[in-house]
Design an enzyme around this catalytic site. Structure first.
Site, PDB file in Angstrom:
ATOM      1  N   GLN A 108      -2.295   2.766   9.917  1.00  0.00           N
ATOM      2  CA  GLN A 108      -0.985   2.763   9.239  1.00  0.00           C
ATOM      3  C   GLN A 108       0.030   3.603  10.016  1.00  0.00           C
ATOM      4  OE1 GLN A 108      -3.939   3.229   7.789  1.00  0.00           O
ATOM      5  NE2 GLN A 108      -4.001   2.547   5.657  1.00  0.00           N
ATOM      6  N   ARG A 119       0.842  -1.194   0.000  1.00  0.00           N
ATOM      7  CA  ARG A 119       0.000   0.000   0.000  1.00  0.00           C
ATOM      8  C   ARG A 119       0.875   1.240   0.000  1.00  0.00           C
ATOM      9  NH1 ARG A 119       1.901   1.762   3.885  1.00  0.00           N
ATOM     10  NH2 ARG A 119       0.797   3.715   3.562  1.00  0.00           N
ATOM     11  N   GLY A 120       0.210   2.417  -0.129  1.00  0.00           N
ATOM     12  CA  GLY A 120       0.960   3.658  -0.292  1.00  0.00           C
ATOM     13  C   GLY A 120       1.096   3.904  -1.786  1.00  0.00           C
ATOM     14  N   ALA A 121       0.769   5.133  -2.211  1.00  0.00           N
ATOM     15  CA  ALA A 121       0.614   5.402  -3.644  1.00  0.00           C
ATOM     16  C   ALA A 121       1.813   4.954  -4.509  1.00  0.00           C
ATOM     17  CB  ALA A 121       0.300   6.887  -3.845  1.00  0.00           C
ATOM     18  N   LYS A 144      -4.868  10.145   2.725  1.00  0.00           N
ATOM     19  CA  LYS A 144      -5.570   9.329   3.719  1.00  0.00           C
ATOM     20  C   LYS A 144      -6.606  10.134   4.495  1.00  0.00           C
ATOM     21  CE  LYS A 144      -5.285   5.815   4.310  1.00  0.00           C
ATOM     22  NZ  LYS A 144      -6.240   4.893   3.624  1.00  0.00           N
ATOM     23  N   ARG A 195      -7.517  -0.572  -6.702  1.00  0.00           N
ATOM     24  CA  ARG A 195      -7.730   0.584  -5.817  1.00  0.00           C
ATOM     25  C   ARG A 195      -7.884   1.821  -6.706  1.00  0.00           C
ATOM     26  NH1 ARG A 195      -4.280   1.245  -0.593  1.00  0.00           N
ATOM     27  NH2 ARG A 195      -6.261   2.145   0.093  1.00  0.00           N
ATOM     28  N   ASP A 228      -2.092  10.768  -2.498  1.00  0.00           N
ATOM     29  CA  ASP A 228      -2.444   9.676  -3.413  1.00  0.00           C
ATOM     30  C   ASP A 228      -2.775  10.200  -4.801  1.00  0.00           C
ATOM     31  OD1 ASP A 228      -2.959   8.565  -0.588  1.00  0.00           O
ATOM     32  OD2 ASP A 228      -2.786   6.835  -1.912  1.00  0.00           O
TER      33      ASP A 228
HETATM   34  O1  MRU Z   1      -4.709   3.287   2.094  1.00  0.00           O
HETATM   35  P1  MRU Z   1      -3.228   3.490   2.034  1.00  0.00           P
HETATM   36  O2  MRU Z   1      -2.526   2.959   3.234  1.00  0.00           O
HETATM   37  O3  MRU Z   1      -2.638   2.984   0.736  1.00  0.00           O
HETATM   38  O4  MRU Z   1      -3.043   5.063   2.033  1.00  0.00           O
HETATM   39  C1  MRU Z   1      -1.771   5.612   1.939  1.00  0.00           C
HETATM   40  C2  MRU Z   1      -1.753   7.073   2.070  1.00  0.00           C
HETATM   41  O5  MRU Z   1      -2.749   7.726   2.143  1.00  0.00           O
HETATM   42  C3  MRU Z   1      -0.418   7.727   2.015  1.00  0.00           C
HETATM   43  O6  MRU Z   1      -0.434   8.889   2.771  1.00  0.00           O
HETATM   44  C4  MRU Z   1      -0.129   8.115   0.566  1.00  0.00           C
HETATM   45  O7  MRU Z   1      -0.226   7.014  -0.275  1.00  0.00           O
HETATM   46  C5  MRU Z   1       1.173   8.744   0.428  1.00  0.00           C
HETATM   47  S1  MRU Z   1       2.390   7.486   0.270  1.00  0.00           S
HETATM   48  C6  MRU Z   1       3.877   7.840   0.235  1.00  0.00           C
END
Ligand code: MRU
Length: 353
Positions: free
Chosen positions: A200, A50-52, A252, A93, A241
């Site tokens: 997270q 996870r994470g963009a 988030k 996603r 994201d």
């Molecule tokens: O649902 P997630 O855990 O994938 O959400 C992640 C986030 O919102 C992060 O802040 C975002 O992807 C920035 S990642 C470097």
């Protein structure tokens, strides 16, 4: 001080991909090894990765695995199969634009090489996936270098969700700024929001920062206003994201709350993200698709029922922070300031997508 890498979110092992299962952290370090794009899609959907930026990297490897799984010899059939692979990965996603950005890059490699054999394409696509990953590592390092200029000596920094090595190729986005400031001896103190409902911040951000010996204090999401009021926060830095052309930021859920609070307390609110998180097609955040999560993550998160059976739940995974609340956006190209409708356009890369 030497940078000590944290856990790699995803790694190519020569014939398969290894992912650290982020749903099990920090209590268990469990690795998934796979040579199947279906498993990659499942891992993205279930937030094992996870994470963009990490989602984009995983999609690149998923696409490359989809090609390697193809057993035929006809290019047209390979291309058809990869259309299906891309559609599946894209459906996992909806909010992080890095997913479609990475898949577009993979498709470009296909389209730019119509006369190559299936065997050659398998190699070229794997190379591109590796390139997406290695470029992201360099990108994150640069974000940290640029952004750390904004961090005062002994700063209190509030952050949300997880933006570290786990969420990217390495270093992180917002977290890269924190790590770089720490490496430069700025003696920062971090407040990490726990980040309901999937925690997270509590599970991943604290774990990563503690591994690097960075002073981190875990707070519940609803403590943010109070620590600001107490003068403990000099800046807020979060990831993204998807960023629209006008500077509206999807991140988030709970990020928007922080931006409003930061404005009230006259604290700068920074967003750190690679250019691959900017959606140049979108004029504003209104067009960003927001993922809605399973109500069970709220009513019985981590296996324990906490709300009455039958209760209505609304659980968007992301919110949109309006651009007027964003002090600066830090990318690999430097610090971008308002008016974003002008400054973001100038960041557009002439290559790909
Ligand atoms: O649902 P997630 O855990 O994938 O959400 C992640 C986030 O919102 C992060 O802040 C975002 O992807 C920035 S990642 C470097």
């Amino acid at each position: 001080m030497v940078y000590r890498p944290a856990m790699k979110s995803i790694e190519w092992l020569g014939d398969k991909v290894q992912i650290i299962d982020q749903t099990r952290l920090p209590l268990e370090e469990v690795y998934i090894e796979t040579d199947s794009y279906l498993e990659i899609a499942d891992a993205i959907k279930k937030l094992r990765i996870r994470g963009a930026p990490a989602i984009g990297i995983a999609a690149g490897f998923g696409f490359a695995l989809g090609a390697r799984q193809f057993k035929g010899e006809q290019r047209a059939e390979l291309d058809r199969q990869l259309d299906e692979v891309a559609a599946l990965l894209l459906s996992t996603r909806p909010t992080a634009v890095n997913l479609s950005w990475a898949l577009n890059r993979m498709r470009c490699v296909l389209n730019e090489n119509p006369h190559r054999s299936v065997k050659e394409m398998k190699e070229l696509l794997l190379d591109e996936a590796k390139k997406i990953q290695s470029e992201d590592i360099e990108t994150c390092r640069r974000i940290g270098q640029h952004g750390s200029e904004l961090v005062p000596e002994r700063a209190g920094i509030l952050t949300h969700c997880n933006t570290g090595a786990l969420a990217t190729g390495d270093y992180g986005t917002a977290q890269s700024i924190i790590v770089t400031a720490h490496e430069r001896g700025k003696r920062v103190r971090v407040f990490a929001d726990e980040t309901r409902p999937l925690l997270q911040g509590a599970r991943l951000t604290t774990w990563e920062l503690m591994k690097r010996n960075i002073d981190v204090t875990l707070i519940t999401d609803n403590t943010a206003a109070f620590v600001m009021k107490q003068g403990l926060v000099d800046l807020v830095v979060v990831g993204a994201d998807r960023i629209a052309r006008n500077g509206d930021v999807a991140n988030k859920i709970g990020t928007y709350n922080l931006a409003v609070l930061a404005e009230k307390h006259k604290i700068p609110f920074y967003v750190a993200a690679p250019i691959s998180s900017i959606d140049f097609q979108l004029s504003s955040g209104a067009g960003i698709p927001i993922e809605e999560r399973d109500p069970k993550e709220v009513t019985e998160g981590f296996g324990k029922r906490i709300a009455p059976h039958g209760v209505h739940v609304y659980s968007p995974a992301f919110d949109i922070t309006p651009h007027e609340l964003v002090t600066s956006i830090i990318t690999e190209h430097g610090i971008t300031r308002p008016p974003y409708d002008k400054t973001i356009a100038s960041l557009r890369s002439p290559t790909k997508v």
